[in-house]
Scaffold this active site. Structure first.
Site, PDB file in Angstrom:
ATOM      1  N   HIS A  12      38.118  27.366  41.645  1.00  0.00           N
ATOM      2  CA  HIS A  12      37.260  28.539  41.494  1.00  0.00           C
ATOM      3  C   HIS A  12      35.781  28.153  41.559  1.00  0.00           C
ATOM      4  O   HIS A  12      34.973  28.842  42.168  1.00  0.00           O
ATOM      5  CB  HIS A  12      37.574  29.212  40.158  1.00  0.00           C
ATOM      6  CG  HIS A  12      36.840  30.494  39.953  1.00  0.00           C
ATOM      7  ND1 HIS A  12      37.383  31.718  40.257  1.00  0.00           N
ATOM      8  CD2 HIS A  12      35.604  30.753  39.475  1.00  0.00           C
ATOM      9  CE1 HIS A  12      36.521  32.655  39.973  1.00  0.00           C
ATOM     10  NE2 HIS A  12      35.422  32.111  39.496  1.00  0.00           N
ATOM     11  N   HIS A  49      38.290  39.309  42.036  1.00  0.00           N
ATOM     12  CA  HIS A  49      38.709  39.224  40.642  1.00  0.00           C
ATOM     13  C   HIS A  49      40.190  39.581  40.538  1.00  0.00           C
ATOM     14  O   HIS A  49      40.590  40.429  39.743  1.00  0.00           O
ATOM     15  CB  HIS A  49      37.846  40.113  39.748  1.00  0.00           C
ATOM     16  CG  HIS A  49      37.312  39.402  38.550  1.00  0.00           C
ATOM     17  ND1 HIS A  49      37.256  39.932  37.298  1.00  0.00           N
ATOM     18  CD2 HIS A  49      36.819  38.142  38.416  1.00  0.00           C
ATOM     19  CE1 HIS A  49      36.738  39.061  36.459  1.00  0.00           C
ATOM     20  NE2 HIS A  49      36.461  37.967  37.108  1.00  0.00           N
ATOM     21  N   ASN A  50      40.981  38.923  41.376  1.00  0.00           N
ATOM     22  CA  ASN A  50      42.399  39.266  41.482  1.00  0.00           C
ATOM     23  C   ASN A  50      43.204  38.877  40.260  1.00  0.00           C
ATOM     24  O   ASN A  50      43.951  39.688  39.714  1.00  0.00           O
ATOM     25  CB  ASN A  50      43.018  38.565  42.687  1.00  0.00           C
ATOM     26  CG  ASN A  50      42.267  38.861  43.968  1.00  0.00           C
ATOM     27  OD1 ASN A  50      41.530  39.832  44.031  1.00  0.00           O
ATOM     28  ND2 ASN A  50      42.450  38.037  44.977  1.00  0.00           N
ATOM     29  N   SER A 100      32.536  34.467  28.187  1.00  0.00           N
ATOM     30  CA  SER A 100      32.097  35.755  27.634  1.00  0.00           C
ATOM     31  C   SER A 100      31.086  36.370  28.588  1.00  0.00           C
ATOM     32  O   SER A 100      30.265  35.667  29.170  1.00  0.00           O
ATOM     33  CB  SER A 100      31.459  35.550  26.261  1.00  0.00           C
ATOM     34  OG  SER A 100      32.447  35.233  25.320  1.00  0.00           O
ATOM     35  N   ASP A 145      32.249  36.860  54.052  1.00  0.00           N
ATOM     36  CA  ASP A 145      33.679  36.611  54.175  1.00  0.00           C
ATOM     37  C   ASP A 145      34.280  36.454  52.790  1.00  0.00           C
ATOM     38  O   ASP A 145      33.741  35.754  51.945  1.00  0.00           O
ATOM     39  CB  ASP A 145      33.907  35.333  54.979  1.00  0.00           C
ATOM     40  CG  ASP A 145      33.211  34.138  54.352  1.00  0.00           C
ATOM     41  OD1 ASP A 145      31.982  34.045  54.473  1.00  0.00           O
ATOM     42  OD2 ASP A 145      33.899  33.307  53.723  1.00  0.00           O
ATOM     43  N   SER A 155      39.496  33.351  47.093  1.00  0.00           N
ATOM     44  CA  SER A 155      40.421  33.396  45.967  1.00  0.00           C
ATOM     45  C   SER A 155      41.766  32.923  46.512  1.00  0.00           C
ATOM     46  O   SER A 155      42.349  33.581  47.360  1.00  0.00           O
ATOM     47  CB  SER A 155      40.526  34.819  45.425  1.00  0.00           C
ATOM     48  OG  SER A 155      41.651  34.928  44.587  1.00  0.00           O
TER      49      SER A 155
END
Lengths: 793, 283
Positions: free
Chosen positions: A73, A136-137, A362, A547, A587
């Site tokens: 990530h 944000h899958n 957070s 992309d 992702s």
């Protein structure tokens, strides 16, 4: 009992040393697994070697910091690593395909690309536009509302992270079919309907609360999204380029501003870099953050004031990896080190271990670098907005990261080591899918087929979703997501960001996951073409691309193979169209017990409209105007919505012919600038029949078309001409009197006059034999189109 | 009092007018609201309530606007927190402001604040408790769309004096709590008073002026009697759910691409102009 791997240091707070020095490979992997840091053997061995040289064991803070920084990530190992493919070795997909395209096009209007949280391009006078799209899958699969809301919040902070004021949001979503059989749902997977409602509400809530209009988007439904929802959140910002600051230096203070730090969002990045399992909910719930848009709204105000007062030397957001990424990356960027005192970080509640404070994700937090001399004023600005801001450390001359907690040194790492993880070498392979073109007879009632297609999930009106997003706030939305009296689907949205300028920006997107089932290369090519032609249709040009890849596990060679091919298409078509990439994100590991999701590439296009007064919408304007088709239709029905309706996939995936396409785009732009175009709509899902229906009911007038006039190749069936999804095609409405001018301009392009706008409110299409093949009233077309998702589910 | 001032011929110049656009955490329509005043040559200042409490006074201004947004996240009821906050910290000043008939405008969240603060409908001056509520929409959910509204006010409302009675205007709404309701047992009585006092300002209607009669989406929130906005007994406090600042320029209109010629401004401008004209005459 074997030797203990974790040694409790005698500190007044929880702190462990991990015995990696003497650990076996098996134990190293055990450590990686138990601490949730997601390092593979090659990586954790590199860690072992580093500490062996230093003759000491790492603390949990150090190992966690490394784990976060080296995660897929944060570091994008797949895109930066080496790939063996087809007898060649590709050293970094990113450099070989994505950034290379931008370098070769080398546009002067790119201010800063692939460097910071978001890409920045020049806009008007001294203003720049920043843009970023995030995925944000994973969080959205576990907690749809929170995952989607924090996805929006996160991408807005990316924009703040380049000193830009967020002015618009986009969102593109992918869900499983809403009527999915509950019986078929594996344990741990939430029903698509639940996910859909939560995600839509989460995005709306964050954007609406922050007062940022959500102006563009799309929703796709695909069986493969049942296990892995697709959530792309995008944000666009405006900034005076003179105020852009990126010159932190040793001695500058590390200022943490915004929300307090808690245990929410621990290990979000390592979680996002793994496949989802039945236990994801249980194990990874803490990985999902909690959203508080009002906190971010206040934070935004303060940051814009700090920017305008030129008081800070750098800024970045706290996203994946929390402080560990933000501090490390800032130190790396400015070639310095940093000292952080963790006890100064404001906490939501006591009892957090130092490593938790350092990696917590957070929300609503930003990190600024502030010269000592301006510190007081900066803190006052935050206080004025009721936002907490705290000096938590300092950037240093040496390239070492030192972390202290209550007087105790808890970490000391060399910054260069932190950013040089061992390069992964992966193997990719590609086998063309063994697919066949279906054989079936032309349906007798094509009107019925058209009505069914209009009601199909991917084509049906998304009005019930769009209206839950505020697309008008800020009062700058010139071309809205829904057009005409009846809310036709727009090709692109236009925003007019500056009060004293007529210049606008056009935002559009392209995504064709269904084509990816046939061929990832042409899927990517089609997405690029679609994003550009949507932009061109409203008057956009000088287009920048983004992309966003959502793929399966890249450690599986065939998944990586299709990724390589899609990247290849990104290079080929970005250069062919002269449209550089300015930002992007991937992702990976989108797999669940149901298997991998369909490789999904989202292309977002950002164009400039020199004068918004000449913008064009898609609804037909007046009876008797001529309707032209620009572009050519081929036997390209593979992956089409029509085949899908008939239960087929097919093999004839739409291709892109860049030379002809580029010329078409340029000529359509010229026609718009010459004032010859009254309406323009691109042909996409469902082909020309759907596009014609949409233009007609959005405008409230009928349309009469003749299929015999449609420029086509190797097409001899009415249904194929009606529903083929060939790229680079437009419908253009031209005033009867302007036909000659328009045709003169079109010379050298494939185009034809194919029909007229009629006063009779019907869509009437004559077939290849001259007989009527489609005849439907606008109200019937509209009713079918609106029916499927009308209740908001 | 107002008439006296007008008779005394104390005229104020446009550029001397000073409007306060108040904001707090979660306010998000302040910039475009200020822009509308700027465009009309009137000074408008966006002021954070913290700043107002610490260093400034409401009485420095000729008019006050509570703009749209989600004040304090609207985590209780829309507008409730900010309303109580204002009454607690600026209550005295606000009352003085209102008693002097200085105009107060509430747009969307601002309207919700004015109702929660007891300033609207204000049948008998400032009420110690809310006399109405802006309840969750029916059908439920956030809704962003352009609506038609019909002007119902005879003369009272100082924010619509330039608008002929019966004129149909178009503006966008974007909210999830905009359904104006009264206590069931007081509905009839209150509606009667709204008419008697000339406090009803706009009602949702179709393009041709026919009232929505509660039907969605013509009435986008299920508001009682299709009520869009009301003013107080004096006509100096006005709240409405739609956003006039988003219907200010021609290019904000949803159908401008369909028309060969657009008037230079949208209907929202009339609200701001009416206010300015009142201020010019009043002071």
């Amino acid at each position: 009992m074997t030797r203990r791997l974790y040694i409790n240091r005698r500190t007044p707070f929880p702190l462990f040393e991990i015995d990696v020095l003497a650990a076996t490979d098996k134990q190293l992997l055990k450590i990686s697994r138990e601490m949730g840091i997601g390092l593979n053997l090659q990586e954790i061995r590199a860690v072992q070697e580093y500490f062996r040289k230093r003759r000491r064991n790492p603390t949990d803070v150090e190992l966690q910091t490394i784990g976060q920084t080296w995660s897929e990530h944060c570091f994008h190992k797949t895109f930066k690593g080496k790939i063996k493919f087809d007898g060649k070795e590709i050293d970094s997909l990113f450099k070989t395909y994505i950034s290379k395209a931008t370098e070769e096009i080398n546009p002067r209007w790119c201010f800063s690309v692939f460097e910071d949280n978001a890409g920045i391009i020049n806009f008007d006078k001294d203003y720049g536009i920043a843009i970023k799209v995030e995925t944000h899958n994973h969080p959205s699969a576990i907690e749809p509302f929170g995952g989607a809301a924090t996805g929006t919040g996160g991408v807005i902070r990316d924009i703040l992270g380049v000193w830009a004021d967020p002015i618009a949001c986009t969102d593109v979503l992918g869900f499983g079919p809403l009527d999915y059989d509950y019986e078929k749902l594996p344990p741990g997977i939430k029903h698509p309907k639940y996910v859909y409602m939560g995600v839509v509400a989460g995005i709306g809530s964050y954007g609406n609360n922050m007062g940022i209009p959500t102006v563009n988007g799309a929703i796709y439904f695909d069986e493969s999204y049942v296990g892995n929802v697709v959530v792309y959140c995008g944000c666009i910002g405006l900034l005076p380029l003179k105020k852009f600051r990126r010159n932190a230096k040793p001695g500058d203070i590390v200022v943490l501003a915004g929300g307090k730090t808690g245990r929410d969002g621990i290990h979000g990045v390592t979680f996002a870099s793994a496949e989802l399992t039945e236990k994801s909910e249980e194990i990874s719930r803490p990985a999902v953050q909690i959203a508080n848009p009002i906190e971010e709204e206040k934070l935004k105000r303060a940051i814009i004031e700090v920017r305008d007062s030129e008081l800070a030397s750098a800024i970045t957001d706290l996203g994946g990896g929390g402080l560990s990424s933000a501090v490390g990356e800032t130190a790396k960027r400015f070639d310095c080190g940093a000292v952080v005192e963790l006890e100064k970080v404001p906490l939501k509640y006591p009892g957090l271990a130092p490593w938790e404070i350092y990696v917590s994700e957070s929300q609503e937090r930003m990190l600024l670098a502030v010269p000592q001399i301006s510190l007081k004023r900066v803190l006052e600005i935050f206080e004025k907005e009721d936002v907490e801001a705290t000096a938590i450390g300092k950037y240093t001359v040496d390239k070492v990261l030192r972390i202290h907690h209550r007087g105790e040194k808890v970490a000391e790492l060399d910054i260069p080591f932190l950013f040089e993880p061992p390069k992964s070498v992966r193997t990719a392979e590609y086998k063309p899918a063994n697919l066949e073109e279906p054989r079936f007879a032309e349906p007798e009632n094509l009107t019925k087929t058209l009505l069914e297609l209009l009601a199909s999930l991917n084509i049906a009106s998304k009005e019930s979703v769009i209206r839950t997003y505020d697309h008008e706030v800020k009062g700058n939305t010139v071309l809205k997501p829904l057009q005409g009296e009846y809310g036709g689907p727009n090709d692109a949205a236009i925003i007019k960001p500056l009060k004293n300028s007529w210049k606008g920006i056009a935002v559009s997107c392209g995504m064709n996951p269904n084509y990816g089932k046939i061929d990832a290369y042409w899927m990517a090519a089609s997405a690029i073409d679609e994003a550009i032609r949507n932009n061109v249709a409203v008057g956009g040009r000088r287009i920048a691309l983004l992309d966003n890849f959502t793929w399966g596990n890249p450690e599986k060679p065939e998944r990586l193979g299709s990724l390589v091919n899609a990247c290849g298409a990104c290079y080929d078509f970005a250069t062919a169209f002269g449209t550089p990439f300015v930002s992007g994100k991937d992702s990976l590991y989108n797999e669940s017990p149901l298997g991998p999701l369909t490789p999904t590439l989202l292309i977002t296009a950002l164009g400039v409209v020199p004068d918004i007064r000449s913008a064009v919408s898609m609804d037909v304007k007046a009876p008797n105007d001529s309707i032209y088709i620009v572009g050519q239709t081929f036997h390209e029905l593979g992956g089409s919505e029509y085949y899908k309706l008939k239960g087929f996939l097919g093999s004839t995936v739409p291709k892109v012919r860049p030379k002809q396409a580029r010329k078409t785009f340029e000529t359509v732009t010229k026609a718009i600038d010459s004032g010859l175009v009254k309406a323009c709509h691109d042909l996409s899902e469902g082909g020309l029949a759907i596009a014609a229906a949409e233009m007609a009911f959005a405008g409230g007038y009928g349309v009469k078309l003749n299929l015999r006039e449609v420029p086509r190749k190797a097409l001899n069936r009415n249904d194929f001409v009606l529903f083929a999804e060939s790229n680079s095609c437009f419908f253009v409405e031209v005033l009867e009197k302007a036909r000659e001018d328009f045709e003169a301009l079109m010379k050298g392009n494939v185009y034809a006059e194919v029909g007229r706008v009629t006063k009779t409110p019907r869509l009437c299409i004559y077939g290849l034999e001259g007989d009527v093949v489609v005849d439907a009233s606008l109200s019937d077309l509209l009713a079918s189109w609106k029916r499927t998702l009308s209740s908001g589910v | 009092m107002e008439a006296n001032l007008e008779q005394r011929g104390l005229a104020m110049k446009r550029e001397e007018i000073n409007v306060c656009v108040l904001r707090v955490g979660g306010t998000n329509c302040d910039a475009e609201t200020k822009r509308a005043f700027d465009e009309l040559g009137v000074q408008a200042e966006v002021v954070h309530v913290n700043e107002m409490v610490k260093r400034r006074s409401l009485l420095e201004y000729n008019a006050l606007v509570f703009p749209g947004g989600f004040s304090y996240g609207d985590y209780v009821r829309a507008g409730a927190i900010w309303a109580k906050w204002i009454l607690a910290k600026l209550g005295k000043e606000l009352k003085a402001f209102v008693y002097e008939n200085r105009p107060v405008l509430g747009i969307c969240n601002g309207f919700q604040v004015l109702v929660e603060a007891g300033l609207l409908p204000g049948f008998e001056g400032i009420s110690p408790y809310p006399e109405a509520a802006l309840a969750t929409n029916f059908p439920p959910g956030y809704n962003c769309r352009w609506v038609y509204i019909k002007h119902e006010n005879d003369v009272k409302c100082v924010f619509t004096r330039k608008i002929p009675k019966g004129k149909v205007l178009r503006m966008p709404v974007a909210h999830s709590e905009g359904r104006l309701i009264f206590a069931k047992e007081k509905e009839k009585q209150y509606l009667k008073r709204l008419y008697e006092n000339d406090q009803l300002v706009f009602r949702y209607c179709k393009k041709n002026g026919v009232y929505a009669e509660g039907r969605f989406p013509t009435n986008p929130n299920g508001s009682f009697h299709d009520i869009v906005g009301v003013c107080n007994r004096e006509g100096t406090i006005f709240g409405l759910m739609p956003h006039p600042e988003r219907a200010f320029y021609w290019w904000q209109q949803p159908d401008w691409t369909r028309r060969a010629r657009m008037p230079q401004y949208g209907d929202g401008k009339l609200i701001f102009e009416s206010l300015i004209e009142y201020l010019v005459k009043k002071f």
